[in-house]
Design a protein around this motif. Structure first.
Motif, mmCIF file in Angstrom:
data_model
loop_
_atom_site.group_PDB
_atom_site.id
_atom_site.type_symbol
_atom_site.label_atom_id
_atom_site.label_comp_id
_atom_site.label_asym_id
_atom_site.label_seq_id
_atom_site.Cartn_x
_atom_site.Cartn_y
_atom_site.Cartn_z
ATOM 1 N N ASP A 1 0.795 -1.233 0.000
ATOM 2 C CA ASP A 1 0.000 0.000 0.000
ATOM 3 C C ASP A 1 0.826 1.281 0.000
ATOM 4 N N ASP B 1 3.716 -2.349 4.001
ATOM 5 C CA ASP B 1 2.287 -2.518 4.180
ATOM 6 C C ASP B 1 1.990 -2.445 5.673
ATOM 7 N N ALA B 2 0.718 -2.348 6.017
ATOM 8 C CA ALA B 2 0.319 -2.161 7.410
ATOM 9 C C ALA B 2 -0.809 -3.124 7.719
ATOM 10 N N LYS B 3 -0.655 -3.858 8.821
ATOM 11 C CA LYS B 3 -1.625 -4.904 9.192
ATOM 12 C C LYS B 3 -1.951 -4.815 10.672
HETATM 13 MG MG LIG Z 1 -3.048 -3.060 3.329
#
Ligand SMILES: [Mg+2]
Ligand SMILES: [Mg+2]
Lengths: 189, 189
Positions: A73, A86-88
Motif C-alpha cells: 500500500d 504494508d500495514a496490518k
Molecule cells: Mg493493506
C-alpha cells in the motif's frame, strides 16, 4: 477498501479510534509538511465498467469493481532511501496471523529488497496497543517456514525480538522513521 | 482515466497505436520480470460515494468520481535509486506546452528531489515519434520562467539540449533505464 470514518480522541496511547492506516497517513502528512520524507498510500485499483460523461459536469463512475493490488500500500522516499511497506492489524493478543499478508505483497517486497529498498511491515496488536515495524527479511523467514508446514502465525515474543517497537507520539502520531533509521543502521541497506 | 484499447502493430518506430502510458507499463513489466527495476503506475484515485455489497458476490461501486492525484503517476526503485516521474504527450511539432504539467506534480517532484530522488518527466512528440526523458530540475527551470511571464511552452530545440532522447526498442519497448543511468551519471544524484 472503504473505511468507516473514525471517532478521533487523544489518549496516552495515541489516538484511539483511528485505524492504523489513518495513523500512518497522518504521520506521512507530517513528514511531508516538514520536508522529512515523501511517502504516500497508493489508491486502491479500480476496474471501471461504466462511466457517464454528463455535459458540463464531472465524469461519474456508474459501475466499477475493486481490483487486487499487485503491490504493497505504501512507498516513497526518505533521505535517498526507497521505502516500501504494508500495514496490518490483528485483534489477537499472542501471535500475528500470517494470513494477513498476501502472496503478491510478499513477492513485491522480495523484488524491492533485490533492488536495495528499505522494506518492512507495520504489525499492530490493536487490543494491546502495541505497534511494531517488522523488517521484510524477518517476515520472509516466517512466511517461508509456514509454506514448509510451519506455524501459521508469528508469536508476539518473536515479533518483540525481530522488530522495532514504535511508541505513539503526537507529531507525528507514529514516529516510524526513527525505527527506519535503526533498521538501516542494523541492516546496512 | 479510462483509455481506449489500442491496436498494437510493430514498426521501426516502436509500437504505433500504443499510448505512451501503455509503452511505459509494458517496459516496466519487462524490467520487473527481469529483476532490473520495480516501477509501477499508481492507480487513479477515486472518490467513492455509493458501494453495493450484494450477497455472495463482489462489491459493486455504483457512484464514484475521479479525484486529482496529489503525486506523479509513476514511482519505484531501480538499483537502490528512488525513481519518480510522469509521462506527457503532445501533438505539437515545435514545442511542448507546459500546461500538460500541473502545479501539484511539480510540487511533488520538488519534494522528491529534496530527498535525493531521481526525478524526471517523459515528454513525447507523438507526431514526430520522438520521446525524451527530461530531468525534473530542467523542467523546474522552464516552469519557473513561465510563472515569471516567460514562454508557456518548451521549444523542441531546448528539449533536445536538456533531455535524453530515447529510441524505441523491442524488449523493453522504451529502454528508458539507459537514459536514467546517463542522468544519474551526469547529475550525480
Ligand atoms: Mg493493506
Ligand atoms: Mg499523467
Amino acid at each position: 477498501y472503504p473505511k468507516k470514518s473514525a471517532i478521533v480522541h487523544h489518549s496516552i496511547f495515541g489516538k484511539r479510534g483511528m485505524t492504523l492506516e489513518q495513523e500512518i497517513n497522518e504521520s506521512n502528512a507530517y513528514y511531508l509538511a516538514h520536508d522529512i520524507a515523501v511517502i504516500h498510500k497508493k489508491p486502491t485499483p479500480i476496474q471501471l465498467v461504466k462511466v457517464d460523461y454528463p455535459k458540463r459536469s464531472a465524469a461519474v463512475i456508474r459501475e466499477a469493481y475493486f481490483r487486487k493490488p499487485s503491490t504493497t500500500d505504501y512507498n516513497g522516499i526518505y533521505h535517498g532511501y526507497y521505502l516500501d511497506f504494508d500495514a496490518k492489524e490483528t485483534n489477537n493478543k499472542l501471535s500475528f496471523p500470517l494470513k494477513n499478508f498476501h502472496e503478491h505483497q510478499i513477492k513485491h517486497l522480495r523484488a524491492c529488497i533485490k533492488q536495495s529498498g528499505v522494506c518492512f511491515a507495520f504489525v499492530k496488536f490493536s487490543k494491546l496497543d502495541r505497534l511494531f515495524l517488522l523488517p521484510a527479511t524477518k517476515l520472509f523467514f516466517y512466511w517461508d517456514q509456514q509454506l514448509q508446514g510451519g506455524r501459521k502465525s508469528i508469536p508476539l515474543k518473536n515479533i518483540e525480538q525481530d522488530s522495532y517497537e514504535i511508541n505513539y507520539g503526537f507529531n507525528p502520531t507514529i514516529p516510524y522513521l526513527d525505527a527506519v533509521d535503526k533498521m538501516i543502521n542494523d541492516f546496512g541497506v
